[in-house]
Design a protein around this motif. Structure first.
Motif, PDB file in Angstrom:
ATOM      1  N   LYS A  53      -2.559  13.779  -4.517  1.00 44.37           N
ATOM      2  CA  LYS A  53      -2.610  13.680  -3.060  1.00 44.37           C
ATOM      3  C   LYS A  53      -3.722  12.721  -2.624  1.00 44.37           C
ATOM      4  O   LYS A  53      -4.789  13.145  -2.179  1.00 44.37           O
ATOM      5  CB  LYS A  53      -2.813  15.059  -2.438  1.00 44.37           C
ATOM      6  CG  LYS A  53      -1.659  16.017  -2.739  1.00 44.37           C
ATOM      7  CD  LYS A  53      -1.867  17.372  -2.115  1.00 44.37           C
ATOM      8  CE  LYS A  53      -0.671  18.281  -2.418  1.00 44.37           C
ATOM      9  NZ  LYS A  53      -0.846  19.629  -1.820  1.00 44.37           N
ATOM     10  N   PRO A  54      -3.453  11.419  -2.768  1.00 47.08           N
ATOM     11  CA  PRO A  54      -4.478  10.435  -2.372  1.00 47.08           C
ATOM     12  C   PRO A  54      -4.670  10.387  -0.862  1.00 47.08           C
ATOM     13  O   PRO A  54      -3.767  10.725  -0.095  1.00 47.08           O
ATOM     14  CB  PRO A  54      -3.907   9.110  -2.885  1.00 47.08           C
ATOM     15  CG  PRO A  54      -2.423   9.326  -2.911  1.00 47.08           C
ATOM     16  CD  PRO A  54      -2.226  10.773  -3.250  1.00 47.08           C
ATOM     17  N   LYS A  55      -5.843   9.966  -0.456  1.00 42.67           N
ATOM     18  CA  LYS A  55      -6.151   9.796   0.962  1.00 42.67           C
ATOM     19  C   LYS A  55      -6.331   8.299   1.240  1.00 42.67           C
ATOM     20  O   LYS A  55      -6.932   7.591   0.437  1.00 42.67           O
ATOM     21  CB  LYS A  55      -7.416  10.556   1.347  1.00 42.67           C
ATOM     22  CG  LYS A  55      -7.289  12.076   1.290  1.00 42.67           C
ATOM     23  CD  LYS A  55      -8.597  12.736   1.674  1.00 42.67           C
ATOM     24  CE  LYS A  55      -8.437  14.251   1.799  1.00 42.67           C
ATOM     25  NZ  LYS A  55      -8.083  14.883   0.520  1.00 42.67           N
ATOM     26  N   ILE A  56      -5.824   7.871   2.364  1.00 39.12           N
ATOM     27  CA  ILE A  56      -6.029   6.490   2.810  1.00 39.12           C
ATOM     28  C   ILE A  56      -7.075   6.502   3.920  1.00 39.12           C
ATOM     29  O   ILE A  56      -6.906   7.194   4.935  1.00 39.12           O
ATOM     30  CB  ILE A  56      -4.726   5.856   3.314  1.00 39.12           C
ATOM     31  CG1 ILE A  56      -3.718   5.732   2.155  1.00 39.12           C
ATOM     32  CG2 ILE A  56      -4.986   4.485   3.934  1.00 39.12           C
ATOM     33  CD1 ILE A  56      -2.351   5.220   2.580  1.00 39.12           C
ATOM     34  N   ILE A  57      -8.161   5.756   3.702  1.00 39.24           N
ATOM     35  CA  ILE A  57      -9.227   5.667   4.702  1.00 39.24           C
ATOM     36  C   ILE A  57      -9.106   4.321   5.408  1.00 39.24           C
ATOM     37  O   ILE A  57      -9.341   3.268   4.805  1.00 39.24           O
ATOM     38  CB  ILE A  57     -10.625   5.774   4.056  1.00 39.24           C
ATOM     39  CG1 ILE A  57     -10.726   6.982   3.122  1.00 39.24           C
ATOM     40  CG2 ILE A  57     -11.708   5.796   5.149  1.00 39.24           C
ATOM     41  CD1 ILE A  57     -10.719   8.305   3.802  1.00 39.24           C
TER      42      ILE A  57
ATOM     43  N   ILE B  60       0.829  -1.203   0.000  1.00 35.02           N
ATOM     44  CA  ILE B  60       0.000   0.000   0.000  1.00 35.02           C
ATOM     45  C   ILE B  60       0.869   1.260   0.000  1.00 35.02           C
ATOM     46  O   ILE B  60       0.549   2.254  -0.660  1.00 35.02           O
ATOM     47  CB  ILE B  60      -0.974  -0.002   1.209  1.00 35.02           C
ATOM     48  CG1 ILE B  60      -1.962   1.163   1.101  1.00 35.02           C
ATOM     49  CG2 ILE B  60      -0.239   0.013   2.544  1.00 35.02           C
ATOM     50  CD1 ILE B  60      -3.087   1.085   2.104  1.00 35.02           C
ATOM     51  N   ALA B  61       1.994   1.215   0.724  1.00 38.31           N
ATOM     52  CA  ALA B  61       2.902   2.368   0.762  1.00 38.31           C
ATOM     53  C   ALA B  61       3.581   2.559  -0.591  1.00 38.31           C
ATOM     54  O   ALA B  61       3.729   3.689  -1.074  1.00 38.31           O
ATOM     55  CB  ALA B  61       3.939   2.183   1.867  1.00 38.31           C
ATOM     56  N   ARG B  62       4.003   1.461  -1.212  1.00 39.29           N
ATOM     57  CA  ARG B  62       4.657   1.553  -2.521  1.00 39.29           C
ATOM     58  C   ARG B  62       3.700   2.159  -3.551  1.00 39.29           C
ATOM     59  O   ARG B  62       4.101   2.982  -4.379  1.00 39.29           O
ATOM     60  CB  ARG B  62       5.115   0.168  -2.981  1.00 39.29           C
ATOM     61  CG  ARG B  62       6.292  -0.386  -2.182  1.00 39.29           C
ATOM     62  CD  ARG B  62       6.933  -1.554  -2.901  1.00 39.29           C
ATOM     63  NE  ARG B  62       8.054  -2.110  -2.161  1.00 39.29           N
ATOM     64  CZ  ARG B  62       8.035  -3.235  -1.471  1.00 39.29           C
ATOM     65  NH1 ARG B  62       6.911  -3.958  -1.441  1.00 39.29           N
ATOM     66  NH2 ARG B  62       9.093  -3.662  -0.817  1.00 39.29           N
ATOM     67  N   ILE B  63       2.452   1.743  -3.519  1.00 35.64           N
ATOM     68  CA  ILE B  63       1.474   2.225  -4.493  1.00 35.64           C
ATOM     69  C   ILE B  63       1.295   3.736  -4.370  1.00 35.64           C
ATOM     70  O   ILE B  63       1.348   4.468  -5.375  1.00 35.64           O
ATOM     71  CB  ILE B  63       0.124   1.496  -4.309  1.00 35.64           C
ATOM     72  CG1 ILE B  63       0.234   0.066  -4.821  1.00 35.64           C
ATOM     73  CG2 ILE B  63      -1.005   2.231  -5.027  1.00 35.64           C
ATOM     74  CD1 ILE B  63      -0.962  -0.803  -4.479  1.00 35.64           C
ATOM     75  N   VAL B  64       1.075   4.237  -3.164  1.00 36.81           N
ATOM     76  CA  VAL B  64       0.784   5.671  -3.012  1.00 36.81           C
ATOM     77  C   VAL B  64       2.005   6.527  -3.312  1.00 36.81           C
ATOM     78  O   VAL B  64       1.877   7.605  -3.918  1.00 36.81           O
ATOM     79  CB  VAL B  64       0.222   5.985  -1.607  1.00 36.81           C
ATOM     80  CG1 VAL B  64      -1.135   5.353  -1.416  1.00 36.81           C
ATOM     81  CG2 VAL B  64       1.166   5.567  -0.498  1.00 36.81           C
TER      82      VAL B  64
ATOM     83  N   ALA C 264       2.655   6.553  -7.047  1.00 36.72           N
ATOM     84  CA  ALA C 264       1.677   7.457  -7.677  1.00 36.72           C
ATOM     85  C   ALA C 264       2.092   8.908  -7.482  1.00 36.72           C
ATOM     86  O   ALA C 264       1.951   9.740  -8.393  1.00 36.72           O
ATOM     87  CB  ALA C 264       0.296   7.213  -7.081  1.00 36.72           C
ATOM     88  N   ALA C 265       2.625   9.219  -6.318  1.00 37.60           N
ATOM     89  CA  ALA C 265       3.080  10.587  -6.039  1.00 37.60           C
ATOM     90  C   ALA C 265       4.258  10.966  -6.941  1.00 37.60           C
ATOM     91  O   ALA C 265       4.281  12.044  -7.535  1.00 37.60           O
ATOM     92  CB  ALA C 265       3.477  10.700  -4.570  1.00 37.60           C
TER      93      ALA C 265
END
Length: 456
Positions: free
Chosen positions: A163-167, A147-151, A154-155
């Protein structure tokens, strides 16, 4: 529709989702959704991070409580067969490859991560179960780095403008396996990934670890998270025994799933504190709870029976009369719904060793078997009954009569337990007297823990 267009809306998917969502809400007695409206933004790139305890049901819990058609991430080994691969792709599920799948296959993640970046750029939704695998314990395990690699990829790909948000989403099941249990879907506050961008530019590894730590911290707040492995069973049992008392102490309503979670977490925090300060208190409580639970098993009783000590013979006789009067309705529902309900139970109990798959497989069987079985029954009635309105009334009666039959069965089992208990009480059974005294002692000692009397 292939993976290249996996995020696009699909009308057939929408139809299937509507039906399976209806069945999902019938599978559970209560589904309580908390925090969705205030915490989930619209038209923004969002990733839902869910704790993973109950296989497919975890993903469906989010799918059926959010809007749209999100894309899911799942471990790659379930995609091996071509037909399964096509079905999972239609269901908007992407594979994520792990070291356990072989180092050569890890390069396939480049294509998958590229697609997830594309999804987030389009302000679409991803759903990830960051623990990476399921386990039927009420504990948040270590999170995988996917999940960290993906965001962060993407950045980087968007020069840090995205600026994605993780819920975080915490799930809590009253029972992992059974139909007609309760489910809490608890949506937490968004985690702003952009707050880690500067750290990522300096030290990517440190930024990923910090983000994972924050996700884990926020997820833990939304679920029952028992980190004490040594006394895990004690925590589990005391949650049930003491819950009503804890809710009363906190002045919270009993019939609210969110309140039950609040009470459980408060109790767990107190147990953790006393374990650190006075471990012998926990040891003593553990011995008493074990004696109590073993005693219940020997007497074939459940803890709830001791919460209803005001039950009397008159009330039980009244309940018996009502059950007798309602038996014909139960019999009708039982005859017309027994096979599609029981076949999945037989199958999973005899064929599936991993119990965490039981509720998922039962659910899948139910959405397939019940329509087919009802159609067969309707055709039979259509052939042999001439009264047209009777045919449609019969068809419409099948689902509610099945639900009634199941609830009647549960009430009947509880009713028999009450009779067994009250007869033992009337006969002044020593075992029941000892169990009742032991339970009161457990409540008293837990009161001392809650009110910090042990540390005064």
């Amino acid at each position: 529709m292939g993976r290249e267009n996996i995020e696009k809306k699909d009308n057939l998917y929408k139809i299937i989702k509507s039906y399976t969502k209806y069945m999902f809400y019938r599978f559970y007695k209560n589904i309580y959704i908390s925090g969705y409206k205030e915490n989930v933004p619209e038209n923004e790139p969002v990733i839902f991070a869910i704790n993973h305890q109950n296989t497919l049901m975890d993903a469906l819990a989010v799918l059926y409580t959010i809007k749209g058609q999100p894309v899911f991430m799942a471990r790659s080994d379930i995609f091996k067969k071509p037909i399964v691969n096509k079905i999972l792709t239609f269901l908007k599920i992407l594979p994520i490859y792990r070291i356990i799948d072989g180092r050569k296959k890890l390069k396939n993640n480049n294509e998958i991560f590229s697609k997830t970046i594309d999804i987030l750029k389009k302000n679409k939704t991803l759903v990830i179960l960051p623990e990476g695998s399921h386990e039927g314990i009420r504990k948040l395990r270590n999170l995988k780095k996917g999940i960290a690699r993906i965001v962060f990829q993407a950045a980087e790909n968007t020069n840090f403008t995205l600026k994605p948000k993780i819920i975080p989403v915490g799930l809590d099941y009253s029972n992992y396996f059974n139909y007609d249990s309760d489910l809490l879907v608890n949506y937490g506050k968004p985690i702003e990934v952009s707050q880690f961008y500067e750290l990522y530019k300096e030290n990517p590894q440190k930024a990923m670890n910090s983000l994972l730590a924050e996700i884990k911290k926020q997820l833990s707040k939304l679920m029952v998270d028992i980190q004490n492995d040594e006394y895990y069973n004690l925590y589990q049992n005391i949650r049930i025994i003491y819950r009503k008392r804890m809710l009363n102490i906190l002045k919270l309503k009993f019939n609210n799933l969110k309140n039950k979670l609040i009470a459980d977490k408060r109790l767990i925090d107190n147990l953790d504190n006393i374990f650190k300060e006075t471990p012998e208190v926990i040891l003593n409580l553990n011995n008493k709870v074990n004696d109590y639970v073993n005693g219940l098993k020997k007497q074939k009783l459940r803890d709830w029976i001791f919460e209803k000590e005001n039950s009397n013979v008159f009330i039980l006789i009244t309940e018996s009369i009502l059950l007798i009067l309602l038996f014909p309705i139960h019999l009708f529902g039982f005859i017309n719904n027994y096979l599609p309900f029981k076949i999945p139970v037989w199958f999973v109990n005899s064929k599936i060793k991993d119990k965490q798959f039981h509720s998922s497989l039962k659910y899948v069987f139910y959405i397939l078997l019940f329509p087919i079985f009802y159609l067969i029954l309707f055709i039979i009635v259509w052939i042999f009954i001439d009264i047209w309105w009777f045919k449609f009334i019969y068809l419409l009666s099948l689902p509610p009569s099945g639900i009634f039959a199941y609830k009647y069965y549960i009430l009947f089992k509880k009713h028999i337990a009450k009779w067994r208990y009250i007869i033992k009480v009337i006969n002044k059974d020593d075992n029941i007297i000892m169990l009742s005294l032991l339970r009161k002692s457990i409540i008293y000692e837990t009161d001392n823990i809650i009110f910090n009397k042990w540390t005064n």
